[in-house]
Design an enzyme around this catalytic site. Structure first.
Site, mmCIF file in Angstrom:
data_model
loop_
_atom_site.group_PDB
_atom_site.id
_atom_site.type_symbol
_atom_site.label_atom_id
_atom_site.label_comp_id
_atom_site.label_asym_id
_atom_site.label_seq_id
_atom_site.Cartn_x
_atom_site.Cartn_y
_atom_site.Cartn_z
ATOM 1 N N ASP A 54 0.857 -1.181 0.000
ATOM 2 C CA ASP A 54 0.000 0.000 0.000
ATOM 3 C C ASP A 54 0.895 1.233 0.000
ATOM 4 O OD1 ASP A 54 -2.961 0.986 0.486
ATOM 5 O OD2 ASP A 54 -1.654 2.215 1.756
ATOM 6 N N GLU A 56 1.070 5.667 0.257
ATOM 7 C CA GLU A 56 0.462 6.971 0.493
ATOM 8 C C GLU A 56 1.177 7.952 -0.422
ATOM 9 O OE1 GLU A 56 -2.193 7.167 2.170
ATOM 10 O OE2 GLU A 56 -2.048 5.137 3.003
ATOM 11 N N HIS A 196 -5.421 4.970 6.524
ATOM 12 C CA HIS A 196 -4.708 5.756 5.520
ATOM 13 C C HIS A 196 -3.225 5.904 5.840
ATOM 14 C CE1 HIS A 196 -8.329 6.716 3.315
ATOM 15 N NE2 HIS A 196 -8.916 7.087 4.459
ATOM 16 N N ASP A 201 -2.815 -0.115 6.350
ATOM 17 C CA ASP A 201 -3.703 -0.494 5.248
ATOM 18 C C ASP A 201 -3.251 -1.796 4.597
ATOM 19 O OD1 ASP A 201 -4.987 1.813 5.870
ATOM 20 O OD2 ASP A 201 -4.716 2.796 3.920
#
Length: 613
Positions: A54, A56, A196, A201
């Protein structure tokens, strides 16, 4: 010569196996299962290593200037976490306020973090050799690929699973309002709540992935290839026909896809028929013509076989018999060519479709005329016999051709050739066809050296290719001739699962195959197998009693390590100075050729000692 070696038959089991024997059998069974897994079964989800990743970022698209601010990943196999990866990434730009609020990642937090130039290689090393999984994979993988390309770093050939696409296939609106990670984490009772942040995540996505896999298992989808069918790589028409494999046998055999009129569309073979046929309805089948074939198929017929070799042979015979539209190879085994010496006053080499008496010196069979012509050119380089096709009288008085003027033909056409000298050259050529090809090897090697010294490299390459075709063809011809000459060979081998496979070969044709049952009297069982074996009449033709391709399959099995020759009628030999001994040179020439050819222009290299086709 006829011989039987009782000592080479497997012993009769009269007592319970020892602990060591049980261990060996178990190991053999595991190897057998592993082989099936590699060839046919697909990769069970429990044995695949996944890296769930994952990211960001500062925005929605790397093309628009958005940067990665955090990478989080979890490596997992069989439900066990093998490792985790987490790093903040310095975007070298300000993080938008709404992104900072959403993720909790601020400019101060990433100020001392590594840049993507150092973070990406670390992640790729962590994920090497695994299957990438992400929630909305195009987003995460798209960012990673973008920065790999920007760094001129080759992107590994990762297989990718998207949990969003899988969820859309198995989760209904009644269960979850949407396929967002937060909704699915709630549905599957994830141990981590998505917040988040990349690692959190990724951990939540691991639980979602396992929840999805559990549901897919209930639908009979247990392998990675099965799951990939739900990622959009398989048509609905393919997926709907998975039931065609349900009643098929699980051992070695042949399968026939049949159409609406019961016509044979495709013939294949496998060590595990059911699982192999199932792959035609999964993402592991990438051939477009097979997708079309599956769409037309109405049923799948299976023929069980005792051994994998028997299955391969039956496949060849069925392809030759039915000539299915979707099979590309082995449909015309009768289209063969030979090189042989003519029977006339001044013999020459002739390209023919068959040789009725294999005692006549010949080379072949060739599966294509082009290959035969290249071998013919190689022979003409070494032996200056005539190449004209007209029939000459005992004392001809014709006009010499250009080859005679160049000194590349003894020129019998104008009466200047000495019959005795010409006959000696023909005899040497006949010996080359059935024995030592050294004269051709030396002649073409000299030609290559002269051309290379004169910087005529294309001409040298032509001679090299002709030499390779000739030597491989001669080796193949000599091996086949030796097998065809044998009235009967009986051989056995302990297979990877511990069973003893036995094959009976008569004049190059597989006449019987079987597996010795546990605790059976091997001699009595073998006598029954021989009594029921197919009778093969020797026609004296240069072609095997079966197709040349079938005899080559049999030869490859006979030449495997661990094969025991139980019984032989006749002589199974190859010339000591035959073409097989020159294959090392040919392989070296191929390696030298590949060393100077750009990688993207190379053809697939020949395997060692593979006969020319």
């Amino acid at each position: 010569m006829s011989s039987t070696t009782d000592a080479l038959l497997p012993p009769v089991a009269t007592a319970a196996p020892s602990r060591d024997e049980l261990s060996r059998r178990t190991t053999g069974q595991l190897r057998w299962q592993e082989q099936q897994g590699l060839d046919d079964l697909g990769r069970p989800l429990s044995e695949v290593t996944f890296t769930v990743v994952d990211l960001e970022t500062t925005g929605g698209s790397p093309a628009g200037g958005s940067m990665i601010t955090e990478i989080g990943a979890v490596k997992v196999r069989g439900g066990e976490v093998l490792g985790e990866f987490q790093t903040l990434v310095n975007p070298h730009s300000s993080i938008p306020p709404f992104i900072a609020v959403l993720t909790g990642i601020t400019d101060a937090m990433v100020a001392s973090a590594p840049s993507i130039e150092s973070a990406l290689p670390s992640f790729l090393e962590f994920a090497a050799g695994t299957v990438l999984v992400a929630h909305n994979a195009p987003f995460d993988v798209g960012f990673l690929k973008h920065f790999a390309e920007q760094q001129q770093r080759p992107w590994p050939a990762f297989e990718v699973l998207d949990t969003v696409k899988l969820a859309r296939r198995v989760v209904t609106r009644d269960e979850a309002p949407n396929c967002k990670l937060s909704s699915l984490a709630t549905l599957f009772h994830a141990s981590v709540t998505p917040d988040h942040r990349a690692l959190s995540d990724a951990r939540a996505t691991v639980d979602v992935m396992h929840g999805l896999f559990a549901r897919l298992g209930g639908q009979g989808l247990h392998t990675l290839e099965d799951v990939q069918t739900l990622n959009g790589r398989v048509t609905d028409a393919q997926r709907r026909k998975r039931h065609l494999a349900d009643a098929l046998p699980t051992g070695p055999g042949v399968y026939l896809f049949r159409g609406a009129g019961d016509e044979v569309l495709y013939v294949g073979t496998s060590r595990h028929v059911r699982q192999r046929v199932r792959t035609y309805f999964t993402a592991s089948e990438t051939r477009s013509r097979m997708s079309e074939m599956v769409t037309l198929a109405e049923r799948v017929q299976a023929i069980e076989c005792s051994t994998p070799l028997e299955a391969q042979v039956r496949e060849l015979r069925l392809i030759a018999s039915h000539r299915p539209h979707y099979n590309r190879r082995s449909k015309f085994p009768d289209k063969t060519h030979f090189l042989t010496l003519t029977s006339e006053a001044w013999p020459r080499l002739s390209l023919v479709r068959s040789v009725k008496d294999r005692s006549v010196a010949h080379l072949g069979p060739f599966s294509s005329r082009r290959t035969a012509e290249r071998a013919l050119a190689a022979l003409h380089e070494a032996y200056p016999i005539r190449q004209c096709t007209q029939r000459l009288a005992g004392t001809p008085a014709e006009t010499p051709c250009v080859l005679a003027e160049m000194g590349r033909c003894l020129s019998p056409c104008d009466g200047s050739a000495d019959p005795t000298a010409y006959e000696a050259v023909v005899a040497a050529l006949a010996g080359t066809l059935v024995g030592d090809p050294g004269e051709v090897v030396r002649a073409l090697d000299d030609r290559m050296r002269v051309c290379a010294q004169d910087e005529r490299f294309e001409e040298a390459a032509t001679h090299r290719d002709r030499l390779g075709v000739f030597v491989r063809s001669a080796a193949r011809s000599q091996r086949l001739r030796a097998l065809v000459d044998c009235p009967e060979l009986v051989a056995t081998r302990r297979e990877d699962d511990g069973r003893w496979a036995v094959h009976v070969v008569r004049h190059g044709r597989l006449s019987a195959a079987g597996v010795i049952p546990p605790r059976a009297d091997a001699h009595a069982w073998l006598a029954d197998l021989l009594a029921g074996a197919e009778t093969v009449v020797d026609t004296r033709s240069a072609l095997p009693a079966a197709s040349a391709e079938e005899s080559e399959l049999v030869l490859r099995w006979l030449e495997q390590p661990g094969v025991r020759l139980v019984q032989a009628q006749g002589e199974w030999t190859c010339p000591v100075g035959g073409a097989q001994g020159h294959l090392t040179l040919i392989d070296a020439l191929d390696e030298a050729r590949l060393a100077v050819v750009p990688t993207d222009e190379r053809r697939l290299p020949r395997t060692a000692h593979r006969p020319a086709r």
